[in-house]
Design an enzyme around this catalytic site. Structure first.
Site, short mmCIF file in Angstrom:
data_model
loop_
_atom_site.label_atom_id
_atom_site.label_comp_id
_atom_site.label_asym_id
_atom_site.label_seq_id
_atom_site.Cartn_x
_atom_site.Cartn_y
_atom_site.Cartn_z
N CYS A 258 0.81 -1.23 0.00
CA CYS A 258 0.00 0.00 0.00
C CYS A 258 0.84 1.27 0.00
CB CYS A 258 -0.97 0.01 1.18
SG CYS A 258 -0.17 -0.27 2.78
N GLY A 434 -2.86 7.50 11.05
CA GLY A 434 -3.20 8.56 11.99
C GLY A 434 -4.60 9.11 11.80
N TRP A 436 -5.45 11.61 10.21
CA TRP A 436 -5.70 12.05 8.82
C TRP A 436 -6.45 10.97 8.05
CZ3 TRP A 436 -0.11 12.16 9.94
CH2 TRP A 436 0.32 13.40 10.43
N GLY A 437 -6.04 9.72 8.26
CA GLY A 437 -6.67 8.62 7.54
C GLY A 437 -7.72 7.89 8.35
N GLY A 438 -8.16 8.49 9.46
CA GLY A 438 -9.18 7.86 10.29
C GLY A 438 -8.65 6.70 11.10
N ASN A 439 -7.34 6.69 11.37
CA ASN A 439 -6.72 5.60 12.13
C ASN A 439 -6.36 6.06 13.54
OD1 ASN A 439 -4.73 4.32 9.33
ND2 ASN A 439 -6.92 4.31 9.68
#
Length: 873
Positions: A258, A434, A436-439
């Site tokens: 990825c 994080g 930012w990516g919904g993590n």
């Protein structure tokens, strides 16, 4: 392709998991195994971890073959590398890491930290990297003593289960509980959801939908999002290295990692050179017609086309209806748009690459940022540049890119997973994106995310200090010696801060005479009035700025000394805001606002002329805003004078009323500091000695003040000792209430304390207070016993603590009667209507006063109100 050397999982009736009922049984078995595993030692865990890593490593080739055969994605040889990496690099990264027991111990601080496993993990594995991700997650679960149950992707269930079974069998052979690793044999959306719901933590690797499901399960999740890695190649980059590395990365396992490059942004001045290098090294540039055909291959009905994921470039070209050489590494489409309607701007997970031509580095940044927003928030980004020449570019790019991995001059597939092109990056096959990516994490996931930490904290009260001025001069007639000491210290120019009354009475002249004899320059600022204001302080600062002394010497009671302290702050730090300086704190060492460091311009000398406030040795000062009427109580050890002078010669002619009020104020200082939650052996002795001296000397100083040097000196010393005690142990609610009574009704501060102290003692001296003072230096309520100790020091008699406290209250009342203190607030001249009109406001303000926090019994506002009313009536 025929696959050998991998034992296929045996599907017996007891092992098979194909429905919810079977899954729940299996989860219970894993949980029981984990409970047992949680008792293993570090040595046992490390042995299991090593043996499982070796077993996975040995099976790297057959597992790679099985993965390609089942999924049709990727290249066997590259999947061998991934499997090898997942076993060897992960083992090497954590082989010496502690994951069991106490890993940090601070005996002095009384705290230990202990690693504990989380419990049972749910592992969701993608189809792109099924065996390597399975190996990785199983190994880090074993290293952290967690159980783990896998929900494979339906399109990669055979190879995933084969990989984790190899790890499981090796772990069990090495001593792990037999059910420590498990899996779902026939994965479905329903069973995957149930696995996540029943686990203690979810390790989710896959697409946005799966990650969203993990975070929606109601259980903690460590999930990773999609990557849409943009790569900038600027005009300072080594083009050969950049192109070679990009192709190495993009073609690795046919783009299934990825973090692999999805688009390349090349600056105009090196674009043609880069294009030639790409062609030379095996890339194929699509024509306009071919580009349009590949657009339709990348996305189908707006969704990523699984048929092109992890496929060879020549195969993808066939899907588009044309041919390219079999050895083609990557298909490159030259494009312009960075919006969603451009298929090449999406994550492709294949050997298809988009390429942009930009004129400036700033334009490249704009495009890269936009590509991250479209689908790679938080994942990875890369820059090819001259790292020596481009420090500013790297900094600007690093600041702008909202990605967890910001890679400089390295292939992103290998650089992203870590430990290959930078040995300090964490090796992982689960890359966090994080917020930012919904993590929940933005780093490469490892063992840290799979451990709970227990903090075993033993009781340790806050460490304390005892701080007083560096020099304290006392005894009758010490003023002259102290001034001579100032001269020895090199002080030549002194601003005297005082009030006009002390000038007129000749008190100030006792100092100026010595300054004149020693040839020291001095100037007098005598504009200080009771309750000094900011306007007065500003006027004093104007004199300071013009005169530029090396010493400020305050001569007077609390008002001149407080004014001098405020002037000192404003002179040395004109930028300060008094709202910040006066900010309420719970612990003076942990306050939000850091007090400015004092002493760079001026030496501070405080010379007391009253025996009560003790301001000459305390870190406190009060200033009033003459516009709003607000009082700013300042408290910080930076406000401690450098030198204190306590000369009873300056106090001989104190008026009786001031003698009485300041004397009871000093008594209240001693009593409140003695029962304070911050009282220590360093302050207790001073407080007790002050109490004894006040009881012995105050009546005589009141009645024989102008002639009784011994009594005046005893009161002067008692006041200073009490101030040293409360300057370090702080005060209590009596002072809080006195501050507000004085502010609202202009009751002199010492009188206000005298009115309230008896009722406060009754309030504090209980065995079972509703609320004990917070963060006390003692284990249980002690106010009653400590008041009894004061009674004993005064030899008042009494057999029980209750009797002693009662006798102490009577003795204090007798002392107050001797010096003509009013017996109630109403007797002090406060009208009933005026008192009750301000009562509620006084109660709330007293509760929030800085002194309240150190009271041994933490008061409720209604209890403060009850005390006020009792004292009024």
């Amino acid at each position: 392709m025929k696959v050998a050397n991998v034992e296929q999982p045996k599907k017996t009736t007891t092992e098979l998991v194909t429905n919810a009922e079977e899954l729940k049984i299996r989860m219970a078995e894993v949980r029981a195994a984990q409970t047992k595993f949680s008792t293993f030692t570090q040595e046992q865990v490390d042995h299991i971890f090593k043996e499982a890593s070796i077993a996975a490593n040995v099976a790297r080739i057959p597992l790679a073959k099985l993965a390609v055969e089942e999924t049709g994605m990727g290249l066997v040889e590259d999947k061998v590398i991934k499997n090898h990496y997942a076993s060897e690099y992960i083992y090497n990264a954590y082989k010496n890491s502690q994951t069991v027991g106490v890993f940090e111990h601070d005996q002095a601080g009384g705290i230990s930290k202990i690693y504990e496993p989380i419990g049972v993990l749910a592992a969701v594995v993608p189809t792109t990297n099924p065996t390597s991700t399975g190996i990785f997650k199983a190994l880090i679960a074993l290293k952290t003593r967690n159980g783990i149950i896998f929900s494979p992707h339906p399109g990669a269930k055979k190879c995933t289960i084969a990989a984790i079974k190899i790890v499981r069998d090796a772990a069990v052979a090495a001593g792990a509980p037999k059910d420590i690793i498990a899996w779902v044999d026939e994965p479905t959306i329903e069973l995957s959801g149930l696995v996540m719901k029943e686990a203690d933590l979810i390790l989710a690797t896959g697409g946005p939908g799966m990650v969203k499901a993990a975070y929606s399960s109601g259980k903690p999740a460590v999930g990773v999002g999609s990557g849409n890695t943009p790569v900038i190649v600027d005009d300072t980059a080594d083009i050969k290295t950049a192109v070679s590395s990009i192709l190495l990365s993009k073609n690795f396992d046919y783009g299934t990692i990825c973090a692999s490059e999805q688009t390349v942004i090349v600056m105009d001045s090196v674009y043609e050179e880069a294009k030639k290098e790409f062609i030379k090294r095996g890339a194929y540039f699509l024509t306009k017609d071919e580009t349009e055909k590949i657009r339709k291959v990348i996305l189908v009905n707006g969704r990523l086309n699984a048929k092109q994921v992890g496929r060879q470039a020549s195969y993808i070209a066939q899907l588009g209806g044309f041919k390219v050489p079999e050895e083609t590494k990557v298909l490159i489409g030259e494009i312009e748009s960075v919006e969603l309607e451009e298929e090449f701007s999406h994550e492709k997970l294949s050997t298809v690459l988009g390429m942009y031509r930009v004129k400036t580095f700033e334009e490249a940044l704009v495009k890269a940022e936009r590509l991250v927003v479209l689908g790679g928030y938080g994942h990875s980004s890369a820059l090819w540049t001259n790292a020596i020449k481009s420090k500013e570019r790297i900094a600007k790019w690093s600041s702008l890119m909202r990605t967890g991995r910001i890679l400089v001059n390295m292939p992103t597939s290998h650089g992203g997973i870590g430990d290959l092109f930078n040995f300090k990056t964490t090796p992982s096959l689960t890359l966090g994106c994080g917020s930012w990516g919904g993590n929940s994490v933005s780093e490469n996931v490892g063992i840290k995310q799979l451990l709970n930490i227990k903090n075993v904290a033993e009781r340790r009260e806050n460490m304390l200090w005892f701080r007083v001025p560096q020099r304290v001069y006392f005894k009758y007639g010490c003023l002259e010696l102290a001034i001579k000491e100032m001269n020895v210290l090199g002080k030549k120019k002194v601003l005297i801060v005082t009030d006009q009354i002390l000038v007129d009475l000749g008190v100030v002249a006792k100092a100026t005479r010595v300054f004149t004899e020693l040839g020291m320059d001095f100037k007098i600022f005598s504009e200080v009035l009771p309750d000094p204001t900011l306007a007065t302080a500003r006027a004093g600062v104007a004199v300071l700025n013009q005169y530029q002394p090396d010493t400020i010497m305050s001569i007077g009671g609390g008002s001149p000394i407080d004014a001098a302290k405020i002037m000192w702050v404003m002179y040395e730090h004109p930028e300060v805001r008094f709202q910040d300086l006066a900010m309420r704190f719970m612990d003076i060492r942990k306050r939000v606002y850091t007090f400015p460091v004092m002493g760079s311009k001026c030496y501070m000398v405080a010379c007391a002329t009253t025996a009560g406030t003790g301001s000459e040795v305390t870190p406190f000062a009060v200033i009033t805003d003459e516009v709003t009427g607000a009082k700013y109580p300042l408290a910080d050890y930076e406000l401690l004078p450098n030198m204190a002078i306590v000369d009873a010669d300056l106090m001989m002619n104190m008026p009786r009323g001031l003698t009485a009020a300041s004397g009871i104020d000093a008594l209240t200082h001693a009593l409140e500091s003695y029962v304070s939650i911050l009282a220590t052996p360093f302050t207790n002795g001073l407080a007790l000695e002050a109490v004894k001296e006040i009881f012995k000397n105050l009546p005589l100083a009141y009645s024989e003040g102008p002639t009784n040097v011994k009594a005046r000196e005893g009161m002067a010393h008692a006041s200073t000792m009490a101030a040293m005690a409360f300057g370090n142990a702080f005060l209590g609610v009596c002072h809080s209430m006195a501050h507000k009574l004085g502010a609202k009704h202009h009751v002199p501060h010492g009188v206000a304390n005298a009115l309230l102290i008896n009722e406060v003692i009754k309030y504090n001296a209980v065995e079972n207070p509703r609320k004990m003072g917070t963060f006390a230096q003692y284990e249980f309520p002690q106010a009653k016993s400590r008041y009894a100790e004061v009674a004993d020091a005064l030899q008042l008699g009494g057999n029980t603590e209750d009797e002693k406290v009662e006798l102490l209250i009577k003795a204090i009342q007798k002392l107050k009667d001797q010096v003509n203190i009013p017996k109630s607030i109403s007797a002090a001249g406060i009208k009933k209507d005026d008192f009750y009109a301000t009562l509620d406001e006084m109660c709330e303000l007293a509760f929030d006063d800085q002194c309240t926090g150190a009271n041994p019994r933490y008061p409720l506002i209604k209890e403060i109100k009850e005390m006020y009313i009792k004292v009024f009536e």
